[in-house]
Design an enzyme around this catalytic site. Structure first.
Site, PDB file in Angstrom:
ATOM      1  N   PRO A  86     -21.683  86.255  97.814  1.00 41.69           N
ATOM      2  CA  PRO A  86     -21.526  84.888  97.305  1.00 41.69           C
ATOM      3  C   PRO A  86     -21.390  83.781  98.348  1.00 41.69           C
ATOM      4  CG  PRO A  86     -19.471  86.053  97.110  1.00 41.69           C
ATOM      5  CD  PRO A  86     -20.476  87.054  97.630  1.00 41.69           C
ATOM      6  N   CYS A  87     -22.461  83.499  99.046  1.00 42.13           N
ATOM      7  CA  CYS A  87     -22.448  82.420 100.038  1.00 42.13           C
ATOM      8  C   CYS A  87     -22.267  81.050  99.381  1.00 42.13           C
ATOM      9  CB  CYS A  87     -23.708  82.464 100.903  1.00 42.13           C
ATOM     10  SG  CYS A  87     -25.253  82.513  99.988  1.00 42.13           S
ATOM     11  N   HIS A  88     -22.551  80.953  98.078  1.00 42.75           N
ATOM     12  CA  HIS A  88     -22.365  79.682  97.373  1.00 42.75           C
ATOM     13  C   HIS A  88     -20.888  79.296  97.263  1.00 42.75           C
ATOM     14  CE1 HIS A  88     -22.079  82.782  94.221  1.00 42.75           C
ATOM     15  NE2 HIS A  88     -21.282  81.928  93.581  1.00 42.75           N
TER      16      HIS A  88
END
Length: 161
Positions: free
Chosen positions: A127-129
């Site tokens: 989850p880089c967001h």
């Protein structure tokens, strides 16, 4: 092997290599960065089918964590960052500086963390967001800021299930 799925953030190309999820790509798709062919489309491949099923549940608000074999390929530093990203829980965010600190680095490493974050080959599942600016602002996202906002909204505590 690869497949394609529809999602609230547009079509996603899901790629498997050696029995693990190796990439999720937003459109427009680019040639593989490592130069290796994608192989054939295989919608029923077990890893691809499981990834599509879990992403579908995630987008429907029925899944908050992924249980998939992942094999992102990058430098040792990038892989350390990506492993740290997987520890940011659904509905939570962390700043680049916080990620750096969790890696035992100073805030001066925030830019390097941001660069590694932007090269994450398996967005959403890794989850880089969920990484934001120190002031809480949305910052760059390889998939585009609109997609980042959609993903964060999807995980918002205010969302009605």
């Amino acid at each position: 092997m690869w497949t394609v799925m529809e999602s609230p953030v547009g079509e996603l190309r899901v790629i498997e290599r050696a029995g693990a999820l190796s990439a999720i790509e937003f459109t427009p798709w680019r040639p593989p960065v490592d130069g290796r062919p994608l192989g054939e489309r295989a919608d029923d491949h077990p890893v691809l089918a499981a990834t599509v099923a879990q992403l579908t549940e995630y987008f429907a608000g029925e899944r908050t964590a992924f249980d998939l074999p992942v094999a992102p390929r990058g430098t040792e530093f990038q892989e350390r960052v990506w492993a740290q990203l997987q520890k940011i829980a659904f509905g939570e965010t962390a700043s680049y500086g916080q990620v750096a600190a969790r890696l035992g680095l100073t805030a001066a490493a925030s830019r390097a963390v941001g660069t590694a974050n932007g090269r994450n080959p398996i967005p959403i599942v890794i989850p880089c967001h969920r990484v934001i600016g120190a002031d809480g602002s949305l910052t760059g996202y390889a998939g585009g800021m609109e997609r980042k906002q959609v993903l964060l909204d999807l995980e918002s505590a205010d969302r009605l299930f």
